[in-house]
Design a protein around this motif. Structure first.
Motif, short mmCIF file in Angstrom:
data_model
loop_
_atom_site.label_atom_id
_atom_site.label_comp_id
_atom_site.label_asym_id
_atom_site.label_seq_id
_atom_site.Cartn_x
_atom_site.Cartn_y
_atom_site.Cartn_z
N ALA A 35 -4.40 8.56 1.72
CA ALA A 35 -4.91 7.50 2.70
C ALA A 35 -5.21 6.22 2.56
CB ALA A 35 -6.59 7.31 1.65
N GLY A 36 -3.98 5.86 1.74
CA GLY A 36 -3.91 4.11 0.30
C GLY A 36 -3.08 4.17 2.40
N VAL A 37 -2.26 5.03 2.69
CA VAL A 37 -1.17 4.72 3.53
C VAL A 37 -1.51 4.45 4.72
CG1 VAL A 37 1.40 5.62 4.39
CG2 VAL A 37 1.07 5.58 2.33
N VAL A 38 -2.55 5.54 5.59
CA VAL A 38 -2.92 5.37 6.34
C VAL A 38 -3.81 3.21 6.67
CG1 VAL A 38 -5.27 5.85 7.88
CG2 VAL A 38 -3.36 7.41 6.45
N CYS A 39 -4.80 3.39 5.58
CA CYS A 39 -5.51 2.37 5.49
C CYS A 39 -4.24 0.93 5.72
CB CYS A 39 -6.02 1.91 3.97
SG CYS A 39 -7.52 2.80 3.49
N ALA A 40 -3.56 0.48 5.46
CA ALA A 40 -2.27 -0.01 5.41
C ALA A 40 -1.89 0.07 7.09
CB ALA A 40 -0.80 0.23 4.49
N ALA A 41 -1.08 1.20 7.87
CA ALA A 41 -1.48 1.25 9.20
C ALA A 41 -2.38 0.41 9.42
CB ALA A 41 -1.38 2.86 9.19
N GLY A 42 -3.50 0.88 9.23
CA GLY A 42 -4.59 0.40 10.01
C GLY A 42 -4.96 -0.82 10.30
N ALA A 43 -4.62 -1.01 8.48
CA ALA A 43 -4.19 -3.44 8.18
C ALA A 43 -3.43 -3.83 9.61
CB ALA A 43 -4.05 -3.20 7.31
N ALA A 44 -2.34 -2.75 9.54
CA ALA A 44 -1.37 -3.45 10.23
C ALA A 44 -1.09 -3.44 11.94
CB ALA A 44 0.14 -2.79 10.12
N LEU A 67 -5.54 -0.79 -1.74
CA LEU A 67 -5.24 -1.66 -3.34
C LEU A 67 -5.86 -0.46 -3.93
CD1 LEU A 67 -5.60 -5.28 -3.33
CD2 LEU A 67 -2.91 -3.64 -3.21
N ALA A 68 -7.31 0.17 -3.79
CA ALA A 68 -8.46 0.58 -4.27
C ALA A 68 -7.83 2.32 -3.95
CB ALA A 68 -9.62 0.74 -3.38
N PHE A 69 -7.38 2.85 -2.92
CA PHE A 69 -6.61 4.58 -2.93
C PHE A 69 -5.35 3.97 -3.67
CE2 PHE A 69 -9.00 4.78 0.66
CZ PHE A 69 -9.73 5.84 0.30
N ALA A 70 -4.78 3.29 -4.28
CA ALA A 70 -3.01 2.96 -4.67
C ALA A 70 -3.29 3.37 -6.63
CB ALA A 70 -3.36 1.30 -4.81
N ASN A 71 -4.76 2.08 -7.40
CA ASN A 71 -5.08 2.25 -8.39
C ASN A 71 -6.39 3.56 -8.61
OD1 ASN A 71 -7.43 2.24 -10.30
ND2 ASN A 71 -6.45 0.09 -10.66
N LEU A 72 -6.44 4.10 -7.55
CA LEU A 72 -6.64 5.46 -8.10
C LEU A 72 -6.76 7.10 -7.95
CD1 LEU A 72 -10.66 5.37 -5.42
CD2 LEU A 72 -10.79 5.13 -7.90
N ASP A 73 -5.59 7.04 -7.19
CA ASP A 73 -4.78 7.81 -7.01
C ASP A 73 -4.07 8.90 -8.61
OD1 ASP A 73 -3.10 6.37 -7.33
OD2 ASP A 73 -1.68 6.42 -5.42
N ARG A 96 6.28 2.14 -1.45
CA ARG A 96 6.71 1.68 -0.25
C ARG A 96 6.76 1.66 0.97
NH1 ARG A 96 6.99 1.12 -5.29
NH2 ARG A 96 5.81 -0.56 -4.65
N ALA A 97 6.17 2.58 0.95
CA ALA A 97 4.96 2.67 2.85
C ALA A 97 3.86 1.42 3.14
CB ALA A 97 5.27 4.01 3.25
N ALA A 98 3.98 2.35 2.25
CA ALA A 98 2.02 0.72 2.81
C ALA A 98 3.13 -0.30 3.12
CB ALA A 98 1.17 0.94 1.92
N ASP A 99 3.46 -0.83 2.35
CA ASP A 99 4.14 -1.97 2.11
C ASP A 99 4.98 -2.39 2.92
OD1 ASP A 99 3.40 -2.58 -0.14
OD2 ASP A 99 4.83 -2.61 -1.62
N LEU A 100 5.92 -1.46 3.51
CA LEU A 100 6.44 -1.90 4.85
C LEU A 100 5.74 -1.68 5.91
CD1 LEU A 100 9.65 0.04 3.80
CD2 LEU A 100 9.73 -2.36 3.87
N LEU A 101 4.19 -1.28 6.13
CA LEU A 101 3.67 -1.09 7.04
C LEU A 101 3.17 -2.46 7.40
CD1 LEU A 101 2.40 2.32 6.99
CD2 LEU A 101 3.80 1.44 9.16
N VAL A 102 2.69 -2.79 6.24
CA VAL A 102 1.73 -4.20 6.38
C VAL A 102 2.76 -5.22 6.89
CG1 VAL A 102 0.33 -6.02 6.10
CG2 VAL A 102 0.20 -3.75 4.70
N ILE A 103 4.62 -4.96 6.89
CA ILE A 103 4.75 -5.98 7.43
C ILE A 103 5.62 -6.14 8.39
CG2 ILE A 103 6.95 -6.65 6.68
CD1 ILE A 103 5.55 -7.60 5.00
#
Length: 293
Positions: A35-44, A67-73, A96-103
């Protein structure tokens, strides 16, 4: 210098109720990572396609969820006893995938070389932290421009439209963060307890147990016990019993003289485990010869 990462305990307390609800519904920690990766993709996507002012709200909400999902998992895995090595691997890959997606959301807004440089720089702090942890140092997080700061800078870019300056700050700040972490890890690895922890992990020994010994378990060798002699002083041979005097044994005659030392000897008494011998006197030989006849 932890930056906004210092707020993580406070943020985790705010998510405690949600964490309990997820645990009651038996939600998998891996689902939260995804879910955290999906949120990062949506923000990008919002950063790339929505106009500057309205995009800020969408990007802020989605990155807050990231950030919430990264803390919760991780917290949910610990609370429910579902921590696994595969889960730890998935957590790192998801971050790492979430970081790259935001960039990647900056691709329509900035030159390709700058986007590539920023993407590379954002991975450097995590590489340093993981390398330090593999060598025995504690995991180092936070920094001048860590994960939380990068999310905040993405919101600033979405609100202002200054994609190129913000992306340059992300690239330079991430590189500085990697250097800061590298210096901290280098110093931490120079401490004796870090060497003990690394050696203990290589040998399969518990870290706490290794720390308690205060020794480098990598160079520790099994002690060989050498049997010591029963007595450190040499055994003293008891002196021969004095020959009986003529008054106490009239049949033995006089004491042997110097030339009698070459005469045959007969067994004597046993004292202290050692047999003593004494010379035969002429009277003894005569007595034995008469008894033989």
């Amino acid at each position: 210098m932890n930056g906004l990462y210092a707020l993580k305990p406070w943020y985790a307390d705010r998510l405690a109720g949600l964490r309990r609800a997820l645990a009651a519904r038996q939600v998998s920690p891996d689902t939260l990572t995804a879910a955290g990766v999906v949120c990062a993709a949506g923000a990008a996507a919002a950063l790339a396609w929505l106009p500057a002012p309205p995009a800020a709200l969408v990007v802020a909400v989605l990155l807050a969820g990231r950030l919430a999902f990264a803390n919760l998992d991780g917290a949910l895995a610990r609370d429910t006893g579902r921590t696994t090595r595969r889960g730890a691997l998935l957590n790192e890959l998801g971050d790492r995938a979430a970081d790259l997606l935001v960039i990647a959301g900056f691709l329509p807004l900035a030159p390709l070389w700058l986007v590539a440089a920023a993407a590379f720089a954002t991975t450097l702090p995590s590489w340093v932290s993981l390398a330090g942890a593999a060598a025995g140092a504690p995991r180092r997080n936070g920094g001048p421009v860590g994960k939380t700061e990068r999310c905040l800078l993405a919101v600033v870019a979405a609100a202002s439209g200054w994609a190129v300056p913000v992306l340059a700050v992300v690239a330079a700040g991430s590189a500085v963060t990697a250097v800061v972490r590298a210096v901290w890890v280098w110093r931490a690895l120079g401490r004796p307890e870090a060497a003990v922890a690394a050696a203990a992990r290589e040998r399969g020994v518990g870290t706490e147990r290794a720390m308690a010994t205060g020794r480098d378990v990598a160079s520790e060798k099994p002690a060989v016990r050498v049997a010591e002699p029963a007595s450190s002083s040499p055994r003293r041979r008891p002196s021969p019993s004095p020959a009986p005097s003529p008054s106490s044994s009239p049949a033995l005659g006089s004491l042997p003289s110097e030339h009698d030392r070459s005469l045959p000897l007969d067994p004597g008494e046993v004292s202290g485990g050692i047999t003593h011998t004494r010379p035969q006197s002429p009277a003894d030989r005569g007595t034995r010869l008469r008894g033989a006849r």
